[in-house]
Design a protein around this motif. Structure first.
Motif, short mmCIF file in Angstrom:
data_model
loop_
_atom_site.label_atom_id
_atom_site.label_comp_id
_atom_site.label_asym_id
_atom_site.label_seq_id
_atom_site.Cartn_x
_atom_site.Cartn_y
_atom_site.Cartn_z
N LYS A 178 -6.67 7.99 -5.83
CA LYS A 178 -5.28 7.62 -5.53
C LYS A 178 -5.02 7.32 -4.04
O LYS A 178 -3.96 6.83 -3.70
N ASP A 179 -5.97 7.68 -3.17
CA ASP A 179 -5.76 7.43 -1.73
C ASP A 179 -6.32 6.08 -1.28
O ASP A 179 -6.04 5.63 -0.18
N VAL A 180 -7.14 5.46 -2.12
CA VAL A 180 -7.85 4.25 -1.72
C VAL A 180 -7.42 3.08 -2.60
O VAL A 180 -7.21 3.25 -3.80
N LEU A 181 -7.26 1.89 -1.99
CA LEU A 181 -6.93 0.69 -2.77
C LEU A 181 -8.02 0.43 -3.81
O LEU A 181 -9.21 0.48 -3.48
N SER A 233 0.83 -1.21 0.00
CA SER A 233 0.00 0.00 0.00
C SER A 233 0.86 1.25 0.00
O SER A 233 0.58 2.22 -0.72
N VAL A 277 2.64 2.87 -3.16
CA VAL A 277 1.90 3.77 -4.05
C VAL A 277 1.12 4.82 -3.26
O VAL A 277 0.14 5.39 -3.74
N LYS A 278 1.54 5.04 -2.00
CA LYS A 278 0.98 6.10 -1.16
C LYS A 278 -0.53 5.98 -0.94
O LYS A 278 -1.25 6.96 -0.96
N ILE A 279 -1.00 4.75 -0.73
CA ILE A 279 -2.42 4.52 -0.44
C ILE A 279 -2.68 4.83 1.04
O ILE A 279 -1.88 4.46 1.90
N LYS A 280 -3.78 5.52 1.33
CA LYS A 280 -4.11 5.82 2.72
C LYS A 280 -5.21 4.91 3.24
O LYS A 280 -5.23 4.53 4.41
N ASN A 281 -6.16 4.57 2.37
CA ASN A 281 -7.30 3.77 2.80
C ASN A 281 -7.20 2.36 2.21
O ASN A 281 -7.25 2.19 1.00
N THR A 282 -7.04 1.34 3.11
CA THR A 282 -6.85 -0.02 2.62
C THR A 282 -8.16 -0.84 2.56
O THR A 282 -8.12 -2.04 2.33
N ARG A 283 -9.29 -0.20 2.76
CA ARG A 283 -10.62 -0.80 2.56
C ARG A 283 -10.81 -2.14 3.26
O ARG A 283 -11.53 -3.00 2.77
#
Lengths: 183, 193
Positions: free
Chosen positions: B125-128, A141, A144-150
């Motif tokens: 871009k912030d969310v998977l 995650s 690629v600088k993802i903040k929300n991993t759902r």
């Protein structure tokens, strides 16, 4: 055993050989393309370095504080009541968090219980069928600088839990399928 | 996820260490941990550059077309909304192959490369994205044909039959992967806006 050793030694060179050979045969500028890809690799690794520092420091604290042993002691009685072997509890708890720590614990368990004993085989099967979930999610995650991993962690932990439970069930069948356990 | 887990890990560790008198250990572990992060990164740096480069060559040859054909049904099922001409498709495929062959050192670099490509197609871009979630779960499932590390460990500890664990590992891995994939599909469905 020798054949499997041999396969694991030749597989990486073989993959590289095939790709280099095909590249040459199809007349593409192999080295230029290699350098282009390798440059991407540099960028990817530098992006995950801060994640590794943060993660390693926090996991290192968990391990060195002794709290993991405390939690293990706390929940062991419940798991033992569910007929889960007490020796395996620390391994099951650490497996999703730290690869090197769980490998160290598995080695210790296997040494103490005997490599071909029920517990020794169970520890090996758990190590072979699970991965360091938290590390994988964090590194993938953050690269690629993802903040929300759902909530992907719940799917991964469900897989780990299944791996551990199925390992326990299947290792119970080992004496039927293979050889009896050695003491 | 780590915004919550990370501070919790640190806080409970330090408080527990104070109570149990282990605070000197914590202090040492901070230095050791940063050092081991550097060591892991240096190892990973070489491997990631090598495999990114090798993969770049492979993606320009016909090898990739062959595997694309063979693995198409599997990838279609796992990644329903992926474009089969895209670079991310090739990277996902190579990552799965590296995992199955047990090329641990290659699988992570290729997976990170796939994440990079998937992020380019990602709308938020912030969310998977859905595809990123599936890729991550596949990589937490340890899908290798021969669990070489653990066989080597058993062999070094003097097992009478080190490879005996292969079949139990297969059964357990496959069950874990199936549960992981089902859960991912469910979570994707319920967290999509």
């Amino acid at each position: 055993m020798n054949i499997i050793n041999y396969i694991s030694i030749i597989v990486i060179p073989l993959v590289i050989l095939i790709i280099a050979f095909r590249g040459l045969k199809e007349k593409i500028s192999v080295f230029d393309i290699f350098i282009k890809g390798a440059t991407d690799g540099l960028e990817i690794t530098l992006k995950i370095f801060p994640t590794l520092v943060g993660l390693f420091v926090a996991i290192g604290m968990l391990r060195s504080s002794g709290i993991l042993e405390f939690i293990t002691e706390l929940i062991s009685p419940i798991l033992v009541m569910l007929r889960f072997p007490a020796e395996i509890v620390p391994l099951a708890l650490l497996r999703p968090i730290s690869g090197s720590a769980s490998m160290a614990i598995a080695t210790e368990i296997i040494k103490q219980s005997g490599v071909d004993s029920f517990i020794g085989i169970l520890a090996a099967v758990i190590m072979g069928s699970t991965e360091t979930t938290l590390y994988t999610i964090a590194v993938y995650s953050s690269s690629v600088k993802i903040k929300n991993t759902r909530g992907v962690i719940f799917a991964a932990l469900a897989a780990d839990l299944t791996g551990i439970i199925v390992s326990l069930l299947i290792v119970n069948l080992v004496p039927v399928l293979f050889l009896p356990f050695s003491p | 996820m780590l915004n919550i887990l990370w501070p919790i890990f640190i806080i409970i560790s330090i408080i527990y260490a104070f109570i149990s008198g282990n605070i000197a250990n914590i202090n040492n572990s901070i230095f050791e941990s940063t050092e081991s992060a550097i060591n892991v990164t240096i190892t990973l740096l070489g491997m990631t550059c090598l495999w990114s480069g090798i993969m770049e060559i492979a993606s320009k040859t016909k090898i990739i077309d062959f595997f694309a054909k063979v693995l198409h049904p599997v990838i279609r099922f796992l990644f329903p909304n992926i474009n089969s001409d895209s670079k991310s498709y090739d990277n996902i495929m190579m990552n799965i192959i590296a995992n199955i062959l047990g090329l641990g050192n290659a699988a992570t670099p290729l997976g990170l490369k796939a994440m990079n490509e998937l992020q380019k197609e990602n709308k938020n871009k912030d969310v998977l994205s859905d595809n990123m979630m599936m890729l991550i779960v596949l990589n937490t499932a340890s899908l290798q044909i021969i669990p070489t590390t653990i066989i080597a460990l058993r062999s070094s500890l003097g097992s009478s039959n080190p490879t005996m664990i292969i079949f139990p590992v297969w059964v357990s891995t496959i069950c874990a992967a199936i549960v992981g994939i089902i859960f991912t599909k469910i979570i994707i469905k319920y967290t999509r806006n």
